[in-house]
Scaffold this motif. Structure first.
Motif, PDB file in Angstrom:
ATOM      1  N   PHE A  16       0.828  -1.203   0.000  1.00  0.00           N
ATOM      2  CA  PHE A  16       0.000   0.000   0.000  1.00  0.00           C
ATOM      3  C   PHE A  16       0.863   1.254   0.000  1.00  0.00           C
ATOM      4  O   PHE A  16       0.576   2.220  -0.704  1.00  0.00           O
ATOM      5  CB  PHE A  16      -0.934   0.028   1.207  1.00  0.00           C
ATOM      6  CG  PHE A  16      -2.126  -0.887   1.097  1.00  0.00           C
ATOM      7  CD1 PHE A  16      -2.782  -1.065  -0.097  1.00  0.00           C
ATOM      8  CD2 PHE A  16      -2.597  -1.554   2.215  1.00  0.00           C
ATOM      9  CE1 PHE A  16      -3.877  -1.899  -0.199  1.00  0.00           C
ATOM     10  CE2 PHE A  16      -3.700  -2.390   2.134  1.00  0.00           C
ATOM     11  CZ  PHE A  16      -4.338  -2.563   0.916  1.00  0.00           C
ATOM     12  N   MET A  17       1.927   1.234   0.785  1.00  0.00           N
ATOM     13  CA  MET A  17       2.801   2.407   0.845  1.00  0.00           C
ATOM     14  C   MET A  17       3.561   2.612  -0.466  1.00  0.00           C
ATOM     15  O   MET A  17       3.778   3.754  -0.888  1.00  0.00           O
ATOM     16  CB  MET A  17       3.751   2.296   2.025  1.00  0.00           C
ATOM     17  CG  MET A  17       3.055   2.421   3.355  1.00  0.00           C
ATOM     18  SD  MET A  17       4.221   2.393   4.697  1.00  0.00           S
ATOM     19  CE  MET A  17       3.121   2.302   6.078  1.00  0.00           C
ATOM     20  N   LEU A  18       3.962   1.528  -1.118  1.00  0.00           N
ATOM     21  CA  LEU A  18       4.617   1.646  -2.417  1.00  0.00           C
ATOM     22  C   LEU A  18       3.679   2.220  -3.474  1.00  0.00           C
ATOM     23  O   LEU A  18       4.064   3.094  -4.257  1.00  0.00           O
ATOM     24  CB  LEU A  18       5.128   0.277  -2.876  1.00  0.00           C
ATOM     25  CG  LEU A  18       6.462  -0.163  -2.327  1.00  0.00           C
ATOM     26  CD1 LEU A  18       6.730  -1.609  -2.684  1.00  0.00           C
ATOM     27  CD2 LEU A  18       7.554   0.717  -2.880  1.00  0.00           C
ATOM     28  N   VAL A  19       2.446   1.738  -3.491  1.00  0.00           N
ATOM     29  CA  VAL A  19       1.455   2.258  -4.432  1.00  0.00           C
ATOM     30  C   VAL A  19       1.191   3.726  -4.152  1.00  0.00           C
ATOM     31  O   VAL A  19       1.097   4.547  -5.078  1.00  0.00           O
ATOM     32  CB  VAL A  19       0.150   1.429  -4.361  1.00  0.00           C
ATOM     33  CG1 VAL A  19      -0.972   2.098  -5.113  1.00  0.00           C
ATOM     34  CG2 VAL A  19       0.383   0.033  -4.912  1.00  0.00           C
ATOM     35  N   ALA A  20       1.116   4.089  -2.879  1.00  0.00           N
ATOM     36  CA  ALA A  20       0.886   5.483  -2.510  1.00  0.00           C
ATOM     37  C   ALA A  20       2.016   6.377  -2.995  1.00  0.00           C
ATOM     38  O   ALA A  20       1.769   7.459  -3.532  1.00  0.00           O
ATOM     39  CB  ALA A  20       0.722   5.611  -1.001  1.00  0.00           C
ATOM     40  N   SER A  21       3.247   5.931  -2.831  1.00  0.00           N
ATOM     41  CA  SER A  21       4.360   6.771  -3.274  1.00  0.00           C
ATOM     42  C   SER A  21       4.383   6.906  -4.793  1.00  0.00           C
ATOM     43  O   SER A  21       4.685   7.980  -5.318  1.00  0.00           O
ATOM     44  CB  SER A  21       5.687   6.219  -2.762  1.00  0.00           C
ATOM     45  OG  SER A  21       5.977   4.978  -3.343  1.00  0.00           O
ATOM     46  N   LEU A  26       3.122  10.378  -9.536  1.00  0.00           N
ATOM     47  CA  LEU A  26       2.331  10.646 -10.740  1.00  0.00           C
ATOM     48  C   LEU A  26       1.536  11.931 -10.617  1.00  0.00           C
ATOM     49  O   LEU A  26       1.500  12.734 -11.560  1.00  0.00           O
ATOM     50  CB  LEU A  26       1.369   9.485 -11.007  1.00  0.00           C
ATOM     51  CG  LEU A  26       1.943   8.243 -11.642  1.00  0.00           C
ATOM     52  CD1 LEU A  26       0.865   7.161 -11.735  1.00  0.00           C
ATOM     53  CD2 LEU A  26       2.493   8.551 -13.003  1.00  0.00           C
ATOM     54  N   SER A  27       0.914  12.132  -9.497  1.00  0.00           N
ATOM     55  CA  SER A  27       0.056  13.305  -9.353  1.00  0.00           C
ATOM     56  C   SER A  27       0.860  14.600  -9.331  1.00  0.00           C
ATOM     57  O   SER A  27       0.384  15.630  -9.781  1.00  0.00           O
ATOM     58  CB  SER A  27      -0.805  13.199  -8.100  1.00  0.00           C
ATOM     59  OG  SER A  27      -0.051  13.436  -6.952  1.00  0.00           O
ATOM     60  N   ARG A  28       2.081  14.554  -8.833  1.00  0.00           N
ATOM     61  CA  ARG A  28       2.874  15.788  -8.740  1.00  0.00           C
ATOM     62  C   ARG A  28       3.705  16.062  -9.976  1.00  0.00           C
ATOM     63  O   ARG A  28       3.948  17.223 -10.309  1.00  0.00           O
ATOM     64  CB  ARG A  28       3.789  15.733  -7.520  1.00  0.00           C
ATOM     65  CG  ARG A  28       3.017  15.813  -6.235  1.00  0.00           C
ATOM     66  CD  ARG A  28       3.931  15.942  -5.064  1.00  0.00           C
ATOM     67  NE  ARG A  28       3.145  16.060  -3.826  1.00  0.00           N
ATOM     68  CZ  ARG A  28       3.682  16.187  -2.652  1.00  0.00           C
ATOM     69  NH1 ARG A  28       4.982  16.212  -2.503  1.00  0.00           N
ATOM     70  NH2 ARG A  28       2.904  16.291  -1.592  1.00  0.00           N
ATOM     71  N   GLN A  29       4.174  15.014 -10.656  1.00  0.00           N
ATOM     72  CA  GLN A  29       5.124  15.218 -11.744  1.00  0.00           C
ATOM     73  C   GLN A  29       4.537  14.993 -13.136  1.00  0.00           C
ATOM     74  O   GLN A  29       4.887  15.716 -14.066  1.00  0.00           O
ATOM     75  CB  GLN A  29       6.332  14.281 -11.571  1.00  0.00           C
ATOM     76  CG  GLN A  29       7.064  14.450 -10.271  1.00  0.00           C
ATOM     77  CD  GLN A  29       7.744  15.794 -10.138  1.00  0.00           C
ATOM     78  OE1 GLN A  29       8.211  16.347 -11.120  1.00  0.00           O
ATOM     79  NE2 GLN A  29       7.772  16.324  -8.927  1.00  0.00           N
TER      80      GLN A  29
END
Length: 62
Positions: A16-21, A26-29
């Protein structure tokens, strides 16, 4: 709970933490549309919270 069950829960938490990162990246860059970027970031933070809570559960149960 058995040790194997706790191991799998901790693996899910790490996943879950890997998917979140990845989603935050993706959302920022990569995503230029602000609405879609906000939705992806919200989903990422939900995954991060779920990962954190499950990891706290694993640590506190031992």
């Amino acid at each position: 709970m058995s040790g194997m069950t706790m191991m799998w829960i901790s693996f899910y938490s790490i996943g879950f933490m890997l998917v979140a990162s990845g989603l935050i990246y993706l959302s920022r860059q990569k995503i230029k549309n602000r609405i879609i970027s906000s939705i992806v970031a919200l989903i990422a933070y939900i995954f991060l919270i779920i990962g954190f809570l499950t990891m706290v559960f694993v640590v506190m149960s031992f």
